[in-house]
Design an enzyme around this catalytic site. Structure first.
Site, PDB file in Angstrom:
ATOM      1  CG  ASP A 176      -5.789   0.253  -2.109  1.00  0.00           C
ATOM      2  OD1 ASP A 176      -5.061  -0.655  -2.545  1.00  0.00           O
ATOM      3  OD2 ASP A 176      -7.034   0.222  -2.196  1.00  0.00           O
ATOM      4  CG  HIS A 179       3.867  -3.575  -4.406  1.00  0.00           C
ATOM      5  ND1 HIS A 179       2.718  -2.988  -3.929  1.00  0.00           N
ATOM      6  CD2 HIS A 179       3.517  -4.851  -4.738  1.00  0.00           C
ATOM      7  CE1 HIS A 179       1.727  -3.863  -3.968  1.00  0.00           C
ATOM      8  NE2 HIS A 179       2.184  -4.995  -4.466  1.00  0.00           N
ATOM      9  CG  LEU A 232       7.820  11.360  11.170  1.00  0.00           C
ATOM     10  CD1 LEU A 232       6.417  11.904  11.427  1.00  0.00           C
ATOM     11  CD2 LEU A 232       8.057  11.221   9.662  1.00  0.00           C
TER      12      LEU A 232
HETATM   13  C1  FPP Z   1      -1.685  -1.703  -1.695  1.00  0.00           C
HETATM   14  O1  FPP Z   1      -1.745  -1.614  -3.104  1.00  0.00           O
HETATM   15  C2  FPP Z   1      -0.308  -1.618  -1.209  1.00  0.00           C
HETATM   16  C3  FPP Z   1       0.348  -2.603  -0.540  1.00  0.00           C
HETATM   17  C4  FPP Z   1      -0.269  -3.892  -0.200  1.00  0.00           C
HETATM   18  C5  FPP Z   1       1.763  -2.476  -0.139  1.00  0.00           C
HETATM   19  C6  FPP Z   1       2.270  -1.111   0.194  1.00  0.00           C
HETATM   20  C7  FPP Z   1       3.732  -1.139   0.082  1.00  0.00           C
HETATM   21  C8  FPP Z   1       4.515  -0.159  -0.401  1.00  0.00           C
HETATM   22  C9  FPP Z   1       4.023   1.175  -0.803  1.00  0.00           C
HETATM   23  C10 FPP Z   1       5.978  -0.394  -0.627  1.00  0.00           C
HETATM   24  C11 FPP Z   1       6.865  -0.621   0.549  1.00  0.00           C
HETATM   25  C12 FPP Z   1       6.618   0.135   1.754  1.00  0.00           C
HETATM   26  C13 FPP Z   1       7.542   0.642   2.619  1.00  0.00           C
HETATM   27  C14 FPP Z   1       7.040   1.134   3.940  1.00  0.00           C
HETATM   28  C15 FPP Z   1       8.984   0.769   2.345  1.00  0.00           C
HETATM   29  P1  FPP Z   1      -2.468  -2.777  -3.909  1.00  0.00           P
HETATM   30  O2  FPP Z   1      -1.442  -3.730  -4.363  1.00  0.00           O
HETATM   31  O3  FPP Z   1      -3.557  -3.368  -3.067  1.00  0.00           O
HETATM   32  O4  FPP Z   1      -3.071  -1.990  -5.102  1.00  0.00           O
HETATM   33  P2  FPP Z   1      -4.393  -2.351  -5.932  1.00  0.00           P
HETATM   34  O5  FPP Z   1      -5.562  -2.104  -5.011  1.00  0.00           O
HETATM   35  O6  FPP Z   1      -4.325  -1.363  -7.049  1.00  0.00           O
HETATM   36  O7  FPP Z   1      -4.258  -3.779  -6.382  1.00  0.00           O
END
Ligand code: FPP
Length: 253
Positions: A25, A42, A136
């Site tokens: 997150d 992201h 892994l």
């Molecule tokens: C939450 O941050 C994160 C996500 C919804 C997406 C996670 C995805 C990645 C790290 C990139 C791709 C992953 C892979 C496995 C290649 P948020 O957007 O909710 O952050 P915020 O709470 O600050 O708004």
């Protein structure tokens, strides 16, 4: 010796968790704090996925489960969903040679049929190409939510009962576990959530019954290798009692 090497040297190799799950997150907030758009967060988060996967593999962790996209994430603005799907497909393709070199096996958990065709094909390709890997196991939760998964399991079990293949009297906790997407995967020992929130967000609800929880204010793009090892050191300090007394645990170890 670097700070990271020093921390790694403090780990007890006998007590490395078998399974670590993560809620990644804070990408959006990281982007905002740098004056970027959310999708840039992201993209930056992919680098952390790369680092965390490599370190998990190097440390001998057997399963790493990442919450890459939740069922609820489909409700985000279309632009952001499209970018995330593109990023996930692109990242898996780009990382494939290194995943293979590190003997990492990709497993997809969730309602994968909902993932757009292009990203889905790339994910399937990586999954098939790494199916023989024995190091892994990287479980990528995509279009996943725990309530969705449990609902699906209940449906499967109900069908088995309705078809006379299962007597409701014989339903045990194992019947439930065996019908979840995580069937055959040991429950997480440690769940790490970045981004400073103290919640589970519909993630692995059944599986984390006895997991140790670690919350950090670090936003996912800033979650460093040092802090990951710090979380593992913290885990190793804890006594896992699984409902027993401290004395009982000492006698069973
Ligand atoms: C939450 O941050 C994160 C996500 C919804 C997406 C996670 C995805 C990645 C790290 C990139 C791709 C992953 C892979 C496995 C290649 P948020 O957007 O909710 O952050 P915020 O709470 O600050 O708004």
């Amino acid at each position: 010796m670097t700070e990271l090497e020093l921390k790694i040297s403090q780990l007890d190799p006998e007590r490395i968790p078998v399974h670590v799950a993560m809620i990644m997150d804070g990408n959006g907030r990281w982007a905002k704090s740098h004056g970027y758009i959310r999708s840039d967060g992201h993209a930056e988060g992919v680098s952390t996925v790369h680092r965390v996967t490599k370190l998990s593999s190097d440390l001998g962790i057997k399963y790493l489960t990442l919450y890459a996209f939740s069922t609820e994430n489909w409700n985000r603005p279309k632009d952001e969903v499209d970018t995330l799907m593109y990023l996930i497909g692109w990242a898996i393709e780009r990382e494939l040679p290194e995943l293979l070199a590190n003997n990492v096996r990709i497993v997809l958990l969730g309602d994968i049929e909902r993932i757009p065709e292009d990203a889905r094909q790339r994910l399937f390709y990586a999954r098939n190409a790494t199916a023989h890997c024995t190091g892994l196991q990287l479980n990528m939760c995509l279009s996943y939510s725990s309530r969705w998964e449990i609902t699906e399991a209940v449906r499967k079990i109900a069908y088995l009962a309705a078809e006379g293949k299962l007597d409701p009297k014989d339903i045990t906790e194992n019947t439930i576990s065996d019908n979840l997407t995580t069937a055959g995967i040991p429950d997480p020992d440690l769940l790490i959530r970045t981004g400073g929130e103290y919640r589970i967000s519909n993630y692995l609800l059944w599986q984390i019954a006895y997991s140790e929880l670690y919350f950090t204010p670090a936003l996912w793009p800033e979650f460093s290798d040092e802090e990951y090892v710090e979380a593992l050191l913290d885990f190793q300090k804890r006594e896992r009692r699984f409902g027993m007394t401290s004395d009982q645990v000492k006698h069973t170890n």
